[in-house]
Design an enzyme around this catalytic site. Structure first.
Site, PDB file in Angstrom:
ATOM      1  N   SER A 193       0.793  -1.244   0.000  1.00  0.00           N
ATOM      2  CA  SER A 193       0.000   0.000   0.000  1.00  0.00           C
ATOM      3  C   SER A 193       0.824   1.292   0.000  1.00  0.00           C
ATOM      4  O   SER A 193       0.279   2.352  -0.332  1.00  0.00           O
ATOM      5  CB  SER A 193      -0.926   0.012   1.205  1.00  0.00           C
ATOM      6  OG  SER A 193      -1.859  -1.023   1.077  1.00  0.00           O
ATOM      7  N   THR A 194       2.087   1.229   0.373  1.00  0.00           N
ATOM      8  CA  THR A 194       2.892   2.459   0.315  1.00  0.00           C
ATOM      9  C   THR A 194       3.002   2.961  -1.130  1.00  0.00           C
ATOM     10  O   THR A 194       3.195   4.143  -1.379  1.00  0.00           O
ATOM     11  CB  THR A 194       4.311   2.244   0.888  1.00  0.00           C
ATOM     12  OG1 THR A 194       4.858   1.071   0.292  1.00  0.00           O
ATOM     13  CG2 THR A 194       4.290   2.084   2.394  1.00  0.00           C
TER      14      THR A 194
END
Lengths: 699, 123
Positions: A291-292
């Site tokens: 998700s980064t």
């Protein structure tokens, strides 16, 4: 005829005879001279050279490596190498017997060397000063000492993967290898003929071969920040017992790397023992970012005017892309009807898939490349990985969808760090670097690195908007546990499944991460932390990555004396109510705490939570740890299995033991590193548990 | 009858009166003595110079050895100083000898102020 008188012709004859004799003698001498000087010149010169000449080695140590504040990270000293001149060894057997234990070599091997038909031979190179002293005391004939440079690292394992190490004569890893041509010195000599006592003969020709001094490297690394990072990574290794924990920090305005490390690491003076850890994973390893990576999609969508935080989106828990069902991380529950701002705060996968579809593959992958993914950054470190992204022709709807939220591609921590640095500095992708300047022995600078902008990726307004969205993630979203009192923080969590050797995901194995910068209004430092394969705790970025990030940043901000943010810009610190977690599984409990700003601490083994502290309904400050006791059955009465307390602070360990009716017998300070009885031992209420606390960093 | 060949000239060293020879020999001896004396004195000077240079060279050699030892010692001390100031050692001393520990949550308070207020306080 007078006897005394000699005729003139007789005199002439005699003179001529004498002349020829002298001519012959001179010719013979010239012939002999030519034979020695021309024919046998090299052979005789080599044979006599060592007898005539003596050399005084001129200083030429390897260059020193300093941090950005001029503190030494690697230096050189002189140690002795033990050699033998076999012809001068009087009693080889006795000599071998005496030297074997000191040099830690087999006696037979030493004897073989001492009796070799050679002018001289090394017995052991670069011995410790203590060993050298002991051998000198023995005063053994034929044993000689030669000084040689020896590398040392005063901080032990600190920054070992970054600095690398030096073999017998050259740098073999890390910066020691990358900057070998600058660091390496060349021995110089003062040569002069000597008499039989080894004294210099006056008026004879001297030859001076000047030494080439190794140059000094001045790194961008800050020893204190590096120490804080490594200390917290070591603590994470104890607390979460993962395969690996890593972190990398940079100045977002320049691209200067301030710290980079991973644990486990190795001791550069005993590098053979740690060959699995020679590389620097934040630079040399790549994996799915998770998700980064959504920040790239977000930047692209904002820049292209395709993102409106007030727009509504419905997350049903999954989305169908070209006939393939892609789940949200909520495991089927879905976020329901949310705004796009909430989608960012809660890191909703379907919302980002939607943003990816709006952008289309050309634009999304154009931004991915522009942010530096899929290519080497050009950092001055050997073995940088370039990661892996799809070629445009390989990208179908599924690839576009998975890439939008960080799956199906691989990136290095450094690439992620530089991409987020671009957000922090107003849109410029910077070229990362580790060496700030190189100086010669006189302190004159021979090379200076200036910050280099690779390209402007997004506009200043887009960067400001994304920063604001990241701040919201830290205020209300998954990065709440990384928040630091008094500072505005911009952050994003990530939880990525690990890809196995066959290409499929490994069930239950994750890399959890968190990336962010501080203070959000004037970023001073950007930090990425990741933990690979944690075996304790909840494998979520909010539960593992966030507390590590917070601990590192708290100390770093204090060290850098960064003033707190303006009070009116800070979010109000409201207390939160503790939810009831009893009867839930660990994943269910973690999902409930994800956006509540609480942390979950697991004690014991089992599938279900059977007890918790603080109790449900209690009003607690954010980032409070909710300690839960796990069991496979509802009933926990009777004997207790002693939980693993390693990684707990004294207060936490006291709370857990108190809750189980046990007493804490504490020793030292820091985090729990050892306990007695050992974890899993059955104990009865009322028993005392001895726990040893210490700083987590190895010494 | 052919004429008789002329006799070969004979080598005859020129003769000098005895008195004159004696006088010359004494002068030569004196000159030779003075020359030898000069050579001897010159030799003495050269030997003295040579000896002095050997002694100086020996001292230089000793100084070089000492310089090498001091250089090694300096590097050793530099290494010790760096090791003594390492952060892990300082933290160890802080924890074990000075009894220092990290503050617990609640023991730290962050004071924040608006920039305007901070600047007015500064004034």
């Amino acid at each position: 005829m007078n006897e005394a008188s000699v005729t003139l012709s007789a005199v002439r004859r005699r003179v001529m005879a004498m002349f020829f004799v002298i001519i012959l003698a001179v010719l013979a001498l010239i012939g002999r001279l030519a034979w020695l000087q021309i024919v046998r010149s090299d052979e005789l010169y080599a044979a006599a050279w060592e007898q005539w000449n003596r050399s005084v080695p001129a200083r030429s140590p390897r260059g020193t490596i300093y941090d950005c504040e001029g503190r030494m990270l690697a230096g050189s000293t002189t140690v002795d190498t033990i050699a033998a001149i076999p012809a001068q060894v009087k009693d080889p057997n006795r000599t071998a017997e005496l030297l074997a234990p000191l040099l830690d070599l087999p006696e037979s091997e030493l004897l073989e060397r001492l009796t070799m038909d050679r002018s001289s031979i090394y017995l052991k190179r670069k011995v410790s000063p203590e060993i050298s002293r002991k051998i000198r005391k023995l005063d053994l004939p034929g044993i000689v000492f030669t000084p040689e440079g020896q590398r040392y690292y005063p901080n032990g394992t600190l920054a070992s993967q970054l600095l690398g190490f030096v073999g017998m004569d050259e740098g073999l890893a890390g910066l020691e290898r990358y900057y070998e041509k600058y660091l390496q010195g060349k021995e110089g000599y003062l040569l002069f003929p000597t008499d039989n006592l080894g004294r210099q003969i006056p008026h004879e020709v001297k030859r001076f071969v000047p030494p080439k001094e190794g140059m000094d490297l001045h790194l961008t690394i800050d020893e204190t920040i590096q120490y804080i990072v490594e200390r917290e990574l070591a603590r994470a290794m104890i607390e979460f017992q993962p395969k690996q924990a890593l972190a990398i920090a940079a100045d977002p305005h320049t691209g200067a790397i301030l710290a980079a490390a991973s644990k486990p690491d190795y001791d550069p003076l005993n590098y053979e023992a740690g060959s699995d850890y020679w590389s620097l994973p934040p630079v040399t390893s790549s994996y799915e970012p998770g998700s980064t990576f959504k920040l790239v999609t977000l930047c692209a969508a904002v820049e292209e005017g395709l993102y409106n935080e007030k727009e509504q989106f419905y997350c049903s828990g999954s989305v169908n892309v070209a006939g393939r069902k892609i789940n949200c991380w909520t495991a089927g529950r879905g976020h329901g009807s949310i705004t796009y701002l909430e989608a960012v705060e809660s890191s909703c996968n379907p919302a980002f898939i939607n943003l990816g579809e709006r952008l289309g593959k050309e634009k999304l992958f154009g931004y991915i490349r522009a942010f530096g993914y899929g290519q080497r950054s050009g950092i001055d470190y050997p073995g940088e990985s370039e990661g892996l992204i799809f070629d445009l022709e390989q990208v179908g709807p599924v690839e576009l969808a998975t890439s939008s939220f960080g799956q199906g591609i691989s990136a290095t921590p450094l690439q992620q760090l530089m991409a987020v640095s671009a957000i922090a500095n107003g849109g410029n992708l910077m070229k990362p670097y580790l060496v700030e300047k190189i100086c010669n022995i006189d302190g004159e600078m021979v090379y200076e690195r200036k910050p280099e902008i690779v390209r402007q990726v997004i506009s200043r307004s887009t960067a400001a908007k994304v920063t604001w969205l990241m701040e919201n993630v830290a205020i209300r979203g998954s990065a709440m546990n990384a928040a630091i009192e008094g500072y505005r923080i911009a952050a994003k969590t990530g939880t990525a499944q690990k890809v196995g050797p066959g290409g499929g995901y490994i069930p239950g194995e994750y890399i959890v991460s968190l990336i962010g910068f501080l203070p959000a209004e004037d970023p001073q430092i950007v930090l990425y932390v990741a933990v690979d394969g944690a075996t304790r705790g909840v494998q979520w970025g909010s539960q593992i990555g966030a507390p590590i990030f917070k601990r590192i940043m708290t100390d770093v901000l204090n060290y850098l004396q960064v003033p707190p943010s303006e009070s009116k810009a800070l979010p109000e610190a409201k207390p939160v109510k503790v939810p009831d977690l009893c009867g839930l599984t660990v994943d269910e409990a973690a999902a409930r705490l994800e956006t509540a700003g609480l942390m979950l601490r697991l004690v014991g083994e089992g599938q279900y939570i059977v007890n918790q502290t603080p109790k449900s309904g209690a009003s607690v400050p954010r980032q409070t740890q909710i300690v839960v006791y796990l069991s496979d059955s509802e009933n926990t009465s009777g004997g207790i299995s002693l939980p693993d307390l390693r990684g707990f602070t004294m207060k936490e360990a006291g709370e857990v033991l108190n809750w189980l009716g046990l007493y804490l017998q504490a020793e030292g300070s820091g985090v729990a590193v050892k306990q007695e009885p050992s974890p899993g031992t059955p104990v009865e209420p009322g028993e005392a548990v001895k726990v040893i606390f210490d700083a987590p960093l190895e010494r | 009858m052919s004429p008789q060949p002329a006799p070969e000239p004979r080598y005859q060293p020129a003769g000098k009166p005895l008195q004159q020879k004696k006088h010359r020999r004494v002068g030569l001896k004196r000159k030779l003595f003075l020359l030898l004396l000069g050579c001897f004195l010159l030799g003495l000077v050269i030997i003295a110079q040579y000896s002095s240079m050997v002694a100086l060279n020996y001292r230089l050699s000793q100084a070089e050895t000492r310089l090498k030892e001091l250089d090694a010692e300096y590097r050793q001390l530099e290494q010790e100083a760096a090791q003594l100031s390492s952060l892990s050692r300082i933290e160890l001393i802080a924890r074990t000898e000075l009894g220092m520990r990290e503050p617990e949550s609640g023991q730290l308070m962050v004071l924040t102020a608006s920039r305007e207020r901070a600047s007015s306080m500064g004034e």
